[in-house]
Design a protein around this motif. Sequence first.
Motif, mmCIF file in Angstrom:
data_model
loop_
_atom_site.group_PDB
_atom_site.id
_atom_site.type_symbol
_atom_site.label_atom_id
_atom_site.label_comp_id
_atom_site.label_asym_id
_atom_site.label_seq_id
_atom_site.Cartn_x
_atom_site.Cartn_y
_atom_site.Cartn_z
ATOM 1 N N UNK A 30 -28.983 13.255 30.207
ATOM 2 C CA UNK A 30 -28.636 14.597 30.668
ATOM 3 C C UNK A 30 -29.866 15.429 31.021
ATOM 4 N N UNK A 31 -31.037 14.950 30.672
ATOM 5 C CA UNK A 31 -32.254 15.679 30.984
ATOM 6 C C UNK A 31 -32.703 16.649 29.912
ATOM 7 N N UNK A 32 -32.017 16.655 28.767
ATOM 8 C CA UNK A 32 -32.420 17.531 27.667
ATOM 9 C C UNK A 32 -33.690 17.039 26.984
ATOM 10 N N UNK A 33 -33.890 15.725 27.019
ATOM 11 C CA UNK A 33 -35.008 15.088 26.329
ATOM 12 C C UNK A 33 -35.762 14.214 27.314
ATOM 13 N N UNK A 34 -37.065 14.335 27.325
ATOM 14 C CA UNK A 34 -37.874 13.551 28.253
ATOM 15 C C UNK A 34 -38.223 12.196 27.644
ATOM 16 N N UNK A 81 -27.417 19.973 36.190
ATOM 17 C CA UNK A 81 -26.062 20.526 36.188
ATOM 18 C C UNK A 81 -25.019 19.494 36.582
ATOM 19 N N UNK A 82 -25.426 18.384 37.164
ATOM 20 C CA UNK A 82 -24.469 17.357 37.579
ATOM 21 C C UNK A 82 -24.021 16.469 36.413
ATOM 22 N N UNK A 83 -24.775 16.504 35.325
ATOM 23 C CA UNK A 83 -24.458 15.676 34.162
ATOM 24 C C UNK A 83 -24.241 16.595 32.967
#
Length: 233
Positions: A52-56, A74-76
């Motif tokens: 989801x992009x919360x964690x790199x 926002x797409x995930x």
Amino acid sequence: MSEAVLVAKDLVVSYGSQVVLQDVSLTLQAGTLTALVGANGAGKSTLLQVLQGQLAARSGSVHCEDVPIEDCRERVVLMPQRSRIDWSFPITVREFVALGALRSPARACCEREAALQRVGLSALASRRLDALSGGQQQRALLARALVQPSTVLLLDEPCSAIDPPSRDQLLRLMRQLVSVGHTLLVSSHDWGEALDLYDRVIVLQGRVLADGSPAAVRRSLSGLVDPGNHCCG
């Protein structure tokens, strides 16, 4: 084959010196229901946060519809575990669901009511969060995820610690979402549930141990897991 909507390649994730995920790759096809199965500590929640992009990730990449996840978070949409929500917060179900809206107030109102109806909570929309059962809380979380204009839904342990009728209802809802074009990746520690109810199973234990149809995964892991124990470890 359906179009690939989420693609992760060679993900490595670590917390300090501890490597949590090693060389994890996966592709989600549009309109599919996939189980991400693993024991507690297998890295399931970490992987969902990376997707989801919360964690790199330390290395590797995630793309949604060929766009780097950093540019299209926002797409995930990630639906968190129920245990991570403060259900004593003094708001109604309708207000809770509205927290997920990212669009204009008028559009958000319509989407909120549609999401409540879809998950069967319209009649409880004015009820306080702390008055919901476990299964109703999970459906409220799903409604909050649905008001966001997502391509992919990531659900973290949605069927954990709820009664069997509520679990069955939630699984029917997930299947309905897939039937109208949503793409779902659902984490679970329940091996039996994954093999019986999902189209595809990804088994995770810091790395991908198996990935395929339930029948193929059952064969490939026949010596590593005990289906009778309904647990992947």
